[in-house]
Design a protein around this motif. Structure first.
Motif, PDB file in Angstrom:
ATOM      1  N   THR A   1      45.783  32.896  42.223  1.00  0.00           N
ATOM      2  CA  THR A   1      44.778  31.836  42.078  1.00  0.00           C
ATOM      3  C   THR A   1      45.404  30.449  41.974  1.00  0.00           C
ATOM      4  OG1 THR A   1      44.774  32.203  39.679  1.00  0.00           O
ATOM      5  CG2 THR A   1      43.144  33.403  40.994  1.00  0.00           C
ATOM      6  N   ARG A   2      46.608  30.380  41.381  1.00  0.00           N
ATOM      7  CA  ARG A   2      47.312  29.091  41.261  1.00  0.00           C
ATOM      8  C   ARG A   2      48.770  29.335  41.614  1.00  0.00           C
ATOM      9  NH1 ARG A   2      46.881  26.269  35.925  1.00  0.00           N
ATOM     10  NH2 ARG A   2      47.161  28.345  35.006  1.00  0.00           N
ATOM     11  N   PRO A   3      49.099  29.237  42.884  1.00  0.00           N
ATOM     12  CA  PRO A   3      50.451  29.581  43.333  1.00  0.00           C
ATOM     13  C   PRO A   3      51.530  28.797  42.584  1.00  0.00           C
ATOM     14  CG  PRO A   3      48.989  29.213  45.200  1.00  0.00           C
ATOM     15  CD  PRO A   3      48.240  28.775  43.985  1.00  0.00           C
TER      16      PRO A   3
ATOM     17  N   MET B   1      52.393  28.986  39.467  1.00  0.00           N
ATOM     18  CA  MET B   1      52.210  28.853  38.023  1.00  0.00           C
ATOM     19  C   MET B   1      52.443  30.191  37.333  1.00  0.00           C
ATOM     20  SD  MET B   1      51.526  25.677  38.056  1.00  0.00           S
ATOM     21  CE  MET B   1      51.055  25.382  36.351  1.00  0.00           C
ATOM     22  N   ALA B   2      52.952  30.147  36.104  1.00  0.00           N
ATOM     23  CA  ALA B   2      53.266  31.360  35.362  1.00  0.00           C
ATOM     24  C   ALA B   2      52.028  32.231  35.152  1.00  0.00           C
ATOM     25  CB  ALA B   2      53.898  30.998  34.026  1.00  0.00           C
ATOM     26  N   ASP B   3      50.896  31.606  34.965  1.00  0.00           N
ATOM     27  CA  ASP B   3      49.646  32.345  34.747  1.00  0.00           C
ATOM     28  C   ASP B   3      48.728  32.230  35.968  1.00  0.00           C
ATOM     29  OD1 ASP B   3      49.074  29.693  34.554  1.00  0.00           O
ATOM     30  OD2 ASP B   3      47.829  29.848  32.749  1.00  0.00           O
ATOM     31  N   GLY B   4      49.353  32.161  37.136  1.00  0.00           N
ATOM     32  CA  GLY B   4      48.587  31.857  38.342  1.00  0.00           C
ATOM     33  C   GLY B   4      48.120  33.053  39.139  1.00  0.00           C
ATOM     34  N   SER B   5      48.080  34.245  38.539  1.00  0.00           N
ATOM     35  CA  SER B   5      47.607  35.412  39.280  1.00  0.00           C
ATOM     36  C   SER B   5      46.726  36.285  38.387  1.00  0.00           C
ATOM     37  CB  SER B   5      48.774  36.232  39.835  1.00  0.00           C
ATOM     38  OG  SER B   5      49.532  36.780  38.776  1.00  0.00           O
ATOM     39  N   VAL B   6      45.892  37.075  39.047  1.00  0.00           N
ATOM     40  CA  VAL B   6      44.950  37.963  38.357  1.00  0.00           C
ATOM     41  C   VAL B   6      45.059  39.348  38.978  1.00  0.00           C
ATOM     42  CG1 VAL B   6      42.518  38.419  37.837  1.00  0.00           C
ATOM     43  CG2 VAL B   6      43.361  36.060  37.911  1.00  0.00           C
ATOM     44  N   GLU B   7      45.123  40.382  38.144  1.00  0.00           N
ATOM     45  CA  GLU B   7      45.105  41.748  38.643  1.00  0.00           C
ATOM     46  C   GLU B   7      43.663  42.238  38.752  1.00  0.00           C
ATOM     47  OE1 GLU B   7      47.513  44.227  36.148  1.00  0.00           O
ATOM     48  OE2 GLU B   7      49.346  43.788  37.296  1.00  0.00           O
ATOM     49  N   ILE B   8      43.367  42.905  39.868  1.00  0.00           N
ATOM     50  CA  ILE B   8      42.035  43.465  40.082  1.00  0.00           C
ATOM     51  C   ILE B   8      42.168  44.973  40.037  1.00  0.00           C
ATOM     52  CG2 ILE B   8      40.091  43.644  41.689  1.00  0.00           C
ATOM     53  CD1 ILE B   8      40.952  40.908  42.786  1.00  0.00           C
ATOM     54  N   ARG B   9      41.408  45.616  39.136  1.00  0.00           N
ATOM     55  CA  ARG B   9      41.549  47.046  38.890  1.00  0.00           C
ATOM     56  C   ARG B   9      40.317  47.820  39.319  1.00  0.00           C
ATOM     57  NH1 ARG B   9      45.912  48.425  35.739  1.00  0.00           N
ATOM     58  NH2 ARG B   9      47.136  46.652  34.995  1.00  0.00           N
ATOM     59  N   ALA B  10      40.505  49.095  39.586  1.00  0.00           N
ATOM     60  CA  ALA B  10      39.407  49.948  40.042  1.00  0.00           C
ATOM     61  C   ALA B  10      38.460  50.257  38.889  1.00  0.00           C
ATOM     62  CB  ALA B  10      39.962  51.254  40.604  1.00  0.00           C
ATOM     63  N   PRO B  11      37.161  50.007  39.063  1.00  0.00           N
ATOM     64  CA  PRO B  11      36.210  50.311  37.990  1.00  0.00           C
ATOM     65  C   PRO B  11      36.059  51.796  37.734  1.00  0.00           C
ATOM     66  CG  PRO B  11      35.078  49.479  39.944  1.00  0.00           C
ATOM     67  CD  PRO B  11      36.535  49.349  40.209  1.00  0.00           C
ATOM     68  N   GLN B  12      36.306  52.622  38.762  1.00  0.00           N
ATOM     69  CA  GLN B  12      36.343  54.069  38.603  1.00  0.00           C
ATOM     70  C   GLN B  12      37.133  54.671  39.757  1.00  0.00           C
ATOM     71  OE1 GLN B  12      32.778  56.444  39.346  1.00  0.00           O
ATOM     72  NE2 GLN B  12      31.625  54.590  39.864  1.00  0.00           N
ATOM     73  N   ALA B  13      37.420  55.946  39.647  1.00  0.00           N
ATOM     74  CA  ALA B  13      38.191  56.619  40.692  1.00  0.00           C
ATOM     75  C   ALA B  13      37.359  56.791  41.954  1.00  0.00           C
ATOM     76  CB  ALA B  13      38.675  57.977  40.196  1.00  0.00           C
ATOM     77  N   GLY B  14      38.023  56.746  43.114  1.00  0.00           N
ATOM     78  CA  GLY B  14      37.285  56.950  44.355  1.00  0.00           C
ATOM     79  C   GLY B  14      38.141  56.727  45.588  1.00  0.00           C
ATOM     80  N   LEU B  15      37.486  56.804  46.740  1.00  0.00           N
ATOM     81  CA  LEU B  15      38.118  56.650  48.051  1.00  0.00           C
ATOM     82  C   LEU B  15      37.873  55.249  48.573  1.00  0.00           C
ATOM     83  CD1 LEU B  15      39.426  57.928  50.662  1.00  0.00           C
ATOM     84  CD2 LEU B  15      37.070  58.444  51.374  1.00  0.00           C
ATOM     85  N   ILE B  16      38.930  54.547  48.964  1.00  0.00           N
ATOM     86  CA  ILE B  16      38.776  53.206  49.531  1.00  0.00           C
ATOM     87  C   ILE B  16      38.272  53.355  50.976  1.00  0.00           C
ATOM     88  CG2 ILE B  16      39.921  51.051  50.180  1.00  0.00           C
ATOM     89  CD1 ILE B  16      41.933  51.579  47.936  1.00  0.00           C
ATOM     90  N   VAL B  17      37.041  52.925  51.210  1.00  0.00           N
ATOM     91  CA  VAL B  17      36.413  53.079  52.516  1.00  0.00           C
ATOM     92  C   VAL B  17      36.602  51.838  53.376  1.00  0.00           C
ATOM     93  CG1 VAL B  17      34.229  53.520  53.729  1.00  0.00           C
ATOM     94  CG2 VAL B  17      34.725  54.690  51.572  1.00  0.00           C
ATOM     95  N   THR B  18      36.478  50.655  52.776  1.00  0.00           N
ATOM     96  CA  THR B  18      36.642  49.417  53.540  1.00  0.00           C
ATOM     97  C   THR B  18      37.519  48.439  52.769  1.00  0.00           C
ATOM     98  OG1 THR B  18      34.798  48.105  52.634  1.00  0.00           O
ATOM     99  CG2 THR B  18      34.261  49.723  54.345  1.00  0.00           C
ATOM    100  N   ARG B  19      38.046  47.463  53.516  1.00  0.00           N
ATOM    101  CA  ARG B  19      38.853  46.413  52.912  1.00  0.00           C
ATOM    102  C   ARG B  19      38.658  45.128  53.701  1.00  0.00           C
ATOM    103  NH1 ARG B  19      45.369  47.134  52.389  1.00  0.00           N
ATOM    104  NH2 ARG B  19      45.257  46.381  54.542  1.00  0.00           N
ATOM    105  N   ASN B  20      38.663  44.013  53.009  1.00  0.00           N
ATOM    106  CA  ASN B  20      38.531  42.708  53.645  1.00  0.00           C
ATOM    107  C   ASN B  20      39.789  42.382  54.432  1.00  0.00           C
ATOM    108  OD1 ASN B  20      38.055  39.989  54.256  1.00  0.00           O
ATOM    109  ND2 ASN B  20      37.145  39.544  52.275  1.00  0.00           N
ATOM    110  N   SER B  21      39.612  41.905  55.656  1.00  0.00           N
ATOM    111  CA  SER B  21      40.777  41.553  56.474  1.00  0.00           C
ATOM    112  C   SER B  21      41.298  40.156  56.170  1.00  0.00           C
ATOM    113  CB  SER B  21      40.423  41.633  57.965  1.00  0.00           C
ATOM    114  OG  SER B  21      39.444  40.669  58.296  1.00  0.00           O
TER     115      SER B  21
END
Length: 351
Positions: free
Chosen positions: A297-299, A301-321
């Motif tokens: 989010t802020r290239p 910077m020490a605190d410039g990134s965010v981890e995005i985690r899976a809300p539950q287990a599952g199969l990844i069907v699509t992804r943004n290009s």
């Protein structure tokens, strides 16, 4: 094979659109009538490639006297969207004039009102003329297949629960890796067809045996290759044969992929704008809490990134290009065994 064109008058002087229509005449009036269209979203071309090879296969079947069903094929269902280019990039998903998704706002009618779709067409906009003529052709058939693709994605389909599990034969023939079971509560093309069938009688029908209206997602937008298209065309041909549209013996294995309601699909969104670093690819299974992506989010910077985690287990069907995203952009769709905690309105997952 018979070819014709539907001419659609434009909304400005001197403009008209031509929609090619290919027809194969069947030998059996009792065989299910078939309608297949591709590229309603004009920049989604895996379906057009599939149709090209499917028609070659159908011509061979026609020469062998194997075509039992009347089959209508629309190789590119949206000449209006195909002409929309903005700064050199094709804009095929939304009508630039009305800002409406080309696959939304189809008339929701009963089959008995089908002929009314073509009344007073001259008074309607070009895109409304197109939608009404596509829907009119489809409602004269029993098996309706709308070929799309996603951004980066597995081979999957949106299938109304009214057609499931009978439609597992299509999922098997096309070697789909997932099926998303929809509620039929939108104005998208395939759901407008299903709506008309459900309300063909005074009381809404919950099951529609022998019918099928489906959106097939042929992987991602860049998955346009001859080998893929020929394989998909052969799969669709086998499905038609299995349903009695073509006089040929085929054997389809049981579909063993996940089939989940739309309520069980987790749509992972970006909490902020930034650069996406994906940790998982489509087709991978992820555990609950697993890191899906890092968002810068802020290239620098020490605190410039965010981890995005899976809300539950599952199969990844699509992804943004895209790798630079805005806040609330869809990053992934994950098919899960249990319902998402996120609230979802009836209808499609996205605009």
């Amino acid at each position: 094979m018979n070819t014709s064109e539907i001419i659609i008058a434009g909304d400005t002087a001197g403009i008209e659109w031509r929609l090619p229509v290919l027809r194969f005449k069947g030998s059996d009036p009792k065989a299910p009538k078939v309608y297949i269209q591709a590229a309603l979203h004009a920049n989604e071309l895996p379906g057009t490639a599939l149709v090209h090879f499917l028609c070659e296969r159908l011509r061979q079947s026609e020469s062998a006297g194997q075509i039992k069903s009347d089959i209508i094929v629309i190789p590119h269902a949206n000449p209006i969207g195909a002409a929309q280019s903005h700064f050199g990039e094709l804009q095929g998903r939304f009508d630039l004039g009305s800002r409406t998704n080309f696959n939304r706002e189809f008339p929701l009618i009963s089959v008995k009102d089908r002929d009314g779709l073509l009344e007073d067409l001259e008074r309607r906009s070009a895109i409304d003329k197109l939608k009404r003529q596509l829907l009119h052709m489809a409602l004269g058939c029993d098996l309706v297949i709308d070929l799309h693709c996603d951004d980066e994605s597995l081979q999957y389909a949106y299938i109304d629960e009214a057609f499931w599990p009978e439609a597992a034969d299509l999922a098997s023939a096309m070697e789909m890796e997932a099926v998303l079971l929809s509620d039929g509560e939108s104005s998208a093309f395939e759901e407008a067809v299903g709506f008309a069938w459900k309300y063909e009688t005074p009381e809404k029908r919950s099951r529609l045996p022998g019918k099928l209206s489906v959106t097939v997602e042929l992987r991602g937008r860049r998955d346009v290759y001859p080998e893929m298209a020929m394989k998909d065309a052969e799969g669709l041909w086998k499905f038609l044969a299995s349903r009695g549209a073509i006089d040929a013996a085929v054997s389809l294995p049981a579909f063993d992929g996940p089939a989940v309601p739309l309520d069980n699909v987790e749509i992972v969104r970006a909490p902020e704008a930034g650069t996406v670093l994906f940790h998982h690819n489509i087709g991978e299974w992820v555990g609950e809490g697993g890191v899906l992506a890092t968002l810068i989010t802020r290239p620098g910077m020490a605190d410039g990134s965010v981890e995005i985690r899976a809300p539950q287990a599952g199969l990844i069907v699509t992804r943004n290009s895209e790798r630079l995203v805005r806040r609330r952009a869809d990053l992934m769709k994950i098919a899960c065994k249990t319902a998402s905690k996120a609230t979802r309105k009836p209808g499609t997952l996205e605009d």
